[in-house]
Design a protein around this motif. Structure first.
Motif, PDB file in Angstrom:
ATOM      1  N   GLU A 132      -6.018  -8.318   7.950  1.00 28.49           N
ATOM      2  CA  GLU A 132      -6.785  -8.416   6.708  1.00 28.49           C
ATOM      3  C   GLU A 132      -7.255  -7.038   6.239  1.00 28.49           C
ATOM      4  O   GLU A 132      -7.256  -6.752   5.029  1.00 28.49           O
ATOM      5  N   TRP A 135      -4.176  -5.186   4.822  1.00 26.84           N
ATOM      6  CA  TRP A 135      -3.823  -5.765   3.512  1.00 26.84           C
ATOM      7  C   TRP A 135      -4.801  -5.286   2.434  1.00 26.84           C
ATOM      8  O   TRP A 135      -4.390  -4.895   1.343  1.00 26.84           O
ATOM      9  N   HIS A 136      -6.089  -5.325   2.759  1.00 22.34           N
ATOM     10  CA  HIS A 136      -7.103  -4.898   1.790  1.00 22.34           C
ATOM     11  C   HIS A 136      -6.913  -3.431   1.419  1.00 22.34           C
ATOM     12  O   HIS A 136      -7.025  -3.051   0.245  1.00 22.34           O
ATOM     13  N   THR A 139      -4.052  -2.957  -1.056  1.00 16.97           N
ATOM     14  CA  THR A 139      -4.146  -3.609  -2.366  1.00 16.97           C
ATOM     15  C   THR A 139      -5.443  -3.316  -3.111  1.00 16.97           C
ATOM     16  O   THR A 139      -5.602  -3.771  -4.248  1.00 16.97           O
ATOM     17  N   TRP A 156      -1.981  -8.425  -7.885  1.00 11.68           N
ATOM     18  CA  TRP A 156      -1.170  -8.699  -6.696  1.00 11.68           C
ATOM     19  C   TRP A 156      -0.679 -10.136  -6.605  1.00 11.68           C
ATOM     20  O   TRP A 156      -0.572 -10.703  -5.532  1.00 11.68           O
ATOM     21  N   PRO A 184      -0.590 -12.693   1.623  1.00 11.12           N
ATOM     22  CA  PRO A 184      -1.682 -12.081   2.389  1.00 11.12           C
ATOM     23  C   PRO A 184      -1.961 -12.868   3.670  1.00 11.12           C
ATOM     24  O   PRO A 184      -1.883 -14.089   3.664  1.00 11.12           O
ATOM     25  N   PRO A 185      -2.252 -12.172   4.786  1.00  9.58           N
ATOM     26  CA  PRO A 185      -2.353 -10.714   4.867  1.00  9.58           C
ATOM     27  C   PRO A 185      -1.157 -10.079   5.580  1.00  9.58           C
ATOM     28  O   PRO A 185      -1.327  -9.063   6.256  1.00  9.58           O
ATOM     29  N   THR A 186       0.046 -10.657   5.458  1.00  5.72           N
ATOM     30  CA  THR A 186       1.138 -10.179   6.297  1.00  5.72           C
ATOM     31  C   THR A 186       2.328  -9.556   5.568  1.00  5.72           C
ATOM     32  O   THR A 186       3.073  -8.782   6.167  1.00  5.72           O
ATOM     33  N   ARG A 187       2.548  -9.865   4.291  1.00  2.63           N
ATOM     34  CA  ARG A 187       3.758  -9.339   3.654  1.00  2.63           C
ATOM     35  C   ARG A 187       3.518  -9.098   2.162  1.00  2.63           C
ATOM     36  O   ARG A 187       3.010  -9.965   1.455  1.00  2.63           O
ATOM     37  N   LEU A 188       3.926  -7.899   1.724  1.00  2.00           N
ATOM     38  CA  LEU A 188       3.834  -7.528   0.312  1.00  2.00           C
ATOM     39  C   LEU A 188       5.102  -6.786  -0.069  1.00  2.00           C
ATOM     40  O   LEU A 188       5.504  -5.838   0.614  1.00  2.00           O
ATOM     41  N   ILE A 211       3.030  -6.663   7.845  1.00  3.14           N
ATOM     42  CA  ILE A 211       1.843  -6.451   8.673  1.00  3.14           C
ATOM     43  C   ILE A 211       1.834  -7.516   9.772  1.00  3.14           C
ATOM     44  O   ILE A 211       1.655  -8.702   9.502  1.00  3.14           O
TER      45      ILE A 211
END
Length: 269
Positions: A132, A135-136, A139, A156, A184-188, A211
């Motif tokens: 988390e 990810w934060h 983004t 996002w 979220p919170p693993t792939r972007l 992530i």
């Protein structure tokens, strides 16, 4: 033994074997190969190749990216970058860069045939943080401005646009794109495009952040695909390690590195 020095032992052990160095050479020539492709190029039994690749993966020199049923193997420059920063950069970087440029130019003249395939770039690092938190950091506009020198601005959501805006108050946008995937919170996954809009949508490169949490740490994998040419590959190969190092410092210490890391390489992802 110093724990920091001991942490490099698996890397040096992996590099000590000529077969594993040959595997790295084959991936340098053509990144993103399957196990079958590597075995064919090396005339090596599948079991032997698997054992050597396991050592390289364990040392962090190779990372595996799953694409459907396939497992693609990519060089991970992070451990070698750490070796370079620790034992080379402070002592003889200018001379080695000059020699490297001469060698590269000589190799270009010696090449026969034209190859237009630009390999995918993959970079892996480990961060003491939660998924988390990572990810934060990726983004949040204020946090990206701190560690990247640019505020990444978007809601996002898949299909939304995003901007890579300088944090120096000029308001200049150096990159734009679309959000392709947000889990979220693993792939972007995002496209990275020229803000001038001169390129077609199919020419946009694609950046994916994976992530993966594990107890008190995460493994962050940055994959950059669909690069336009070798110059772009060379640029991001220096830019991403600098940006990710600043991100890692921010999350682990509460502050970015004391100097802007990409100024050492002269590039900025």
């Amino acid at each position: 033994m110093n724990s920091e020095a001991g942490g490099m032992d698996p890397v040096f052990k992996a590099l000590a074997d000529p077969t594993r160095r040959l595997l790295l050479d084959r991936l340098r020539e053509q990144n993103g190969q399957t196990l079958r492709e590597l075995c064919e190029r090396l005339d090596m039994a599948r079991q032997s190749a698997t054992q050597h690749l396991d050592v390289l993966v364990g040392a962090g020199l190779v990372t595996v990216v799953r694409r459907g049923r396939e497992r693609l193997h990519y060089l991970n420059p992070a451990p070698l970058h750490e070796i370079e920063e620790r034992w080379i950069s402070e002592f003889d970087r200018p001379r080695l860069q000059a020699l490297g440029a001469i060698k590269s130019q000589a190799e270009e003249y010696a090449m026969t045939g034209d190859s237009t395939t630009v390999p995918t770039y993959v970079y892996v690092t480990y961060i003491r943080a939660t998924a988390e938190q990572v990810w934060h950091a990726l983004t949040d506009a204020d946090l990206t401005a701190r560690f990247w020198g640019h505020a990444n601005i978007s809601d996002w959501q898949p299909g939304s646009s995003w901007e890579h805006r300088r944090s120096d108050g000029s308001g200049v946008v150096d990159g734009v794109g679309r959000v392709l995937l947000a889990e979220p919170p693993t792939r972007l996954a995002i496209t990275f495009e020229d803000p001038s809009g001169t390129g077609s949508p199919g020419e946009a490169s694609v950046v994916t952040f994976l992530i993966e949490p594990h107890h008190d740490i995460v493994r962050l994998t940055v994959t950059h695909e669909n690069l336009p040419d070798e110059d772009a590959l060379s640029s991001i190969s220096q830019g991403w390690p600098a940006v990710v190092a600043n991100l890692k410092s921010l999350l682990e210490t509460g502050d970015v590195l004391p100097q802007v890391p990409w100024e050492m390489s002269g590039t900025h992802a």
